[in-house]
Design a protein around this motif. Sequence first.
Motif, mmCIF file in Angstrom:
data_model
loop_
_atom_site.group_PDB
_atom_site.id
_atom_site.type_symbol
_atom_site.label_atom_id
_atom_site.label_comp_id
_atom_site.label_asym_id
_atom_site.label_seq_id
_atom_site.Cartn_x
_atom_site.Cartn_y
_atom_site.Cartn_z
ATOM 1 N N ASP A 1 62.024 81.606 35.755
ATOM 2 C CA ASP A 1 62.428 80.272 35.249
ATOM 3 C C ASP A 1 62.642 79.079 36.604
ATOM 4 O O ASP A 1 62.775 78.119 36.492
ATOM 5 C CB ASP A 1 63.741 80.068 34.851
ATOM 6 C CG ASP A 1 64.737 81.010 35.391
ATOM 7 O OD1 ASP A 1 64.527 81.548 36.740
ATOM 8 O OD2 ASP A 1 66.044 80.993 34.980
ATOM 9 N N LEU A 2 62.146 79.765 37.752
ATOM 10 C CA LEU A 2 62.501 78.662 39.052
ATOM 11 C C LEU A 2 61.065 78.419 39.609
ATOM 12 O O LEU A 2 60.844 78.150 40.672
ATOM 13 C CB LEU A 2 63.362 79.185 40.218
ATOM 14 C CG LEU A 2 64.847 79.265 39.520
ATOM 15 C CD1 LEU A 2 65.870 79.859 40.501
ATOM 16 C CD2 LEU A 2 65.603 77.910 39.094
ATOM 17 N N ALA A 3 59.849 78.881 39.043
ATOM 18 C CA ALA A 3 58.675 78.653 39.518
ATOM 19 C C ALA A 3 58.268 77.395 39.871
ATOM 20 O O ALA A 3 57.383 77.288 40.740
ATOM 21 C CB ALA A 3 57.613 79.216 38.524
ATOM 22 N N ASP A 4 58.936 76.350 39.465
ATOM 23 C CA ASP A 4 58.673 74.924 39.778
ATOM 24 C C ASP A 4 59.744 74.538 40.599
ATOM 25 O O ASP A 4 59.806 73.131 40.692
ATOM 26 C CB ASP A 4 58.391 74.259 38.489
ATOM 27 C CG ASP A 4 57.394 74.781 37.543
ATOM 28 O OD1 ASP A 4 56.243 75.017 38.232
ATOM 29 O OD2 ASP A 4 57.517 74.806 36.359
ATOM 30 N N LEU B 1 63.532 75.481 46.437
ATOM 31 C CA LEU B 1 63.807 76.975 46.667
ATOM 32 C C LEU B 1 62.493 77.638 47.303
ATOM 33 O O LEU B 1 62.522 78.195 48.241
ATOM 34 C CB LEU B 1 64.024 77.689 45.230
ATOM 35 C CG LEU B 1 64.023 79.079 45.288
ATOM 36 C CD1 LEU B 1 65.104 79.749 46.294
ATOM 37 C CD2 LEU B 1 64.155 79.567 43.892
ATOM 38 N N LEU B 2 61.335 77.141 46.660
ATOM 39 C CA LEU B 2 60.207 77.545 47.170
ATOM 40 C C LEU B 2 59.932 77.059 48.693
ATOM 41 O O LEU B 2 59.353 77.857 49.511
ATOM 42 C CB LEU B 2 59.082 77.127 46.302
ATOM 43 C CG LEU B 2 58.851 77.552 44.734
ATOM 44 C CD1 LEU B 2 57.867 77.046 44.139
ATOM 45 C CD2 LEU B 2 58.988 79.105 44.894
ATOM 46 N N ARG B 3 60.264 76.034 49.124
ATOM 47 C CA ARG B 3 60.224 75.647 50.502
ATOM 48 C C ARG B 3 61.238 76.369 51.346
ATOM 49 O O ARG B 3 60.471 76.630 52.348
ATOM 50 C CB ARG B 3 60.739 74.107 50.286
ATOM 51 C CG ARG B 3 60.808 73.327 51.975
ATOM 52 C CD ARG B 3 59.909 73.377 52.685
ATOM 53 N NE ARG B 3 60.085 72.790 53.952
ATOM 54 C CZ ARG B 3 59.306 72.240 54.750
ATOM 55 N NH1 ARG B 3 57.982 71.874 54.486
ATOM 56 N NH2 ARG B 3 59.508 72.180 56.227
ATOM 57 N N ALA C 1 59.750 83.643 40.848
ATOM 58 C CA ALA C 1 60.913 82.917 41.506
ATOM 59 C C ALA C 1 61.870 82.548 40.295
ATOM 60 O O ALA C 1 61.570 82.013 39.075
ATOM 61 C CB ALA C 1 60.348 81.287 42.052
ATOM 62 N N GLY C 2 63.086 83.028 40.440
ATOM 63 C CA GLY C 2 63.814 83.053 39.471
ATOM 64 C C GLY C 2 65.418 83.588 39.844
ATOM 65 O O GLY C 2 65.306 84.293 40.824
ATOM 66 N N ASP C 3 66.296 83.552 39.079
ATOM 67 C CA ASP C 3 67.562 84.128 39.275
ATOM 68 C C ASP C 3 67.739 85.744 38.560
ATOM 69 O O ASP C 3 67.157 85.975 37.463
ATOM 70 C CB ASP C 3 68.843 83.539 38.487
ATOM 71 C CG ASP C 3 69.144 82.048 39.050
ATOM 72 O OD1 ASP C 3 68.574 81.912 40.262
ATOM 73 O OD2 ASP C 3 69.597 81.120 38.272
#
Length: 641
Positions: free
Chosen positions: A295-298, A302-304, A339-341
């Motif tokens: 749910d955090l792939a965008d 966080l990705l940075r 990427a997610g919790d």
Amino acid sequence: MQSQDVAPRPAAEAVDPVVDVERAEAALVEHYPRLVRLAYLVLPPSLGRNRRVVTAHSLIQRALPRGRAASAPAIPAQSTGREGDPGYAFLRLRVLTTALEAGLPLRRLAWPKRSQLPPLLPQIWGLRLFPRSGGADELALDQRLSALSGPARAAYVLRGLEKLPDGEVRDVLAAAGVEDVDEALEEADAVPAQYALLDSPEFDPCSLQARPTDLMRRRQHTKAALAAGAALLVCGALLGMPGEGWGPDGPAAPSYAQNPAAEAALDPAQLTKVPALAWQSAARTDFSVWPARGDLADDSALLRRALAVWARPGEKVTVSATPGTPSGGPSGAPQLLYAGDVDNARVVILYDGLRIARYAEPLDGTDGAALDFSRVDNATRAEAGAVVLSRADGNVRYLMAPWVKKAAERDLLKPGAGAMDLTVTDGVTSPMASPATQQTGACSSWNALQVTDSTGTRLLTDLAELVPARLTTGRPGATKDVSGTQALHTWAPYSCWLGAMRSAGVRTVNAWAYARQALPDGTGAADWVCSRAETWRGGGERVLAQFRTPGATHAAVAAKAQNVPACGARDPHVLAGVLWKAQAGSWYLLAAGAGDTESIRATGGVRGSSEGSLLAVRAKQGAQAELQGTLESGRSIDGLK
């Protein structure tokens, strides 16, 4: 996870509120080192040793009462010690209260307390101050205290440093605003009562060592510091307020390089994100065709942070890598797998063609980031079926390959018990028990992940790495996945010895039942199994020859070796022996080779020979023997040691 400090409530009056300045000043001068040590021990270790030292001194210097009591005598009576001195009791309470406040997290919508901010004074530019190092006992105690909450540390220090009985400890903690005194005392009980160590130089913030901070870089970064100062002045209204969030690069180390290629690798927009159904038409099925999930792939921020930490992990980041896995930054933009919790962390899984990298940061706060690497080059469909997302409370969660249709949990020690289905949501499994931290001596179960896809069913096991190891069975060069009843029963007695393969970069583990030998006393037949762990790096292979008598739940290790070709595809032969005691008390040397072994000879402490692949010779307890076999091809092989 460290316990969270408890927010103090307004302090109750534990000492006489009428304390004149002179009495407090006298106590401050007389007991300054003791008060500073008290503050240093109660302050949260997460501040770092330098800031704890400076903060401790700052708290003591601000502990005096602000005014003089009207009824105070002109010349206060001199204190004969800490006991019964209201001035000292007053200062101790003030110090304890502010030290507990300093451990509270900053709130975004609340003004910080003075003790929560870095001290204005004292300040020493260009130097770092820290107490002299103690011994191993002091270091162990410091680590135990760092795991306690602030009130529990305070309880321990009041008991040990101040020699207060529990009744007085309760009164002081309650006056300092601790809400649950009983919980603090109970938590402090978990730390051994090594109170004498609290007087060690390790915890003395008045006897200090000084070291430079950035001596080598100070001159070259002066201009950069001036420019940063100007930017802070312009943006101070926004950036100067305390907060709980990460910076753009999270816990990554500062970057001084001006490398366009390196900076491009940190751009979340450059990450490769494979479409959800691309694997169905791809020529290969491995990690390169996994879609980006979570749910955090965008979440660009966080990705940075994940990319920045991969490129240059900061001092507070815990970095681990399986043997033979490089831990340097990516050479280009990697591929995003997830990427997610997950549980209590934000997790990012990345892949660069050679390695899987997992970045994890806590959901609350900015301490405890971790970066893990595992080598996965040339992974096949069977080996690219799952990645470990998290381990918590003895459980593990996996991110499954998109081609996996079903996931289940199976206990290898109970081959007839069946498998328990796992729920899979957006590729993430429900938690299952992990054997990653299980001790070999206490092995009563070994849970493996069972995955099913269009090509069949296979077993994977968690060996404390990012990628679970694939389990196989059969003669080297013709191995197959563990799925059928016979294969499961072959593995059952030998599963607990998988613990010897942990954290070694293991790719696959094969169990080969290479011989069955009738026992010389006629009580049945024993099984010989060779287990071989192959690694991702192509070296460091581990081989175990195991021996199991009839009715035994677990097997015994007869021999083991490392970095040898035996029991592998390049050399599918093995020879091992064991001293065995019959029920009547006689000792024998038993040895077995694979089916194409023509003869076996024992020398040294036991002498004997046999035609064929099995040997049984009478021996004495504790005898040492050397084994040598001859294959049908005429080649000689030595026994595993």
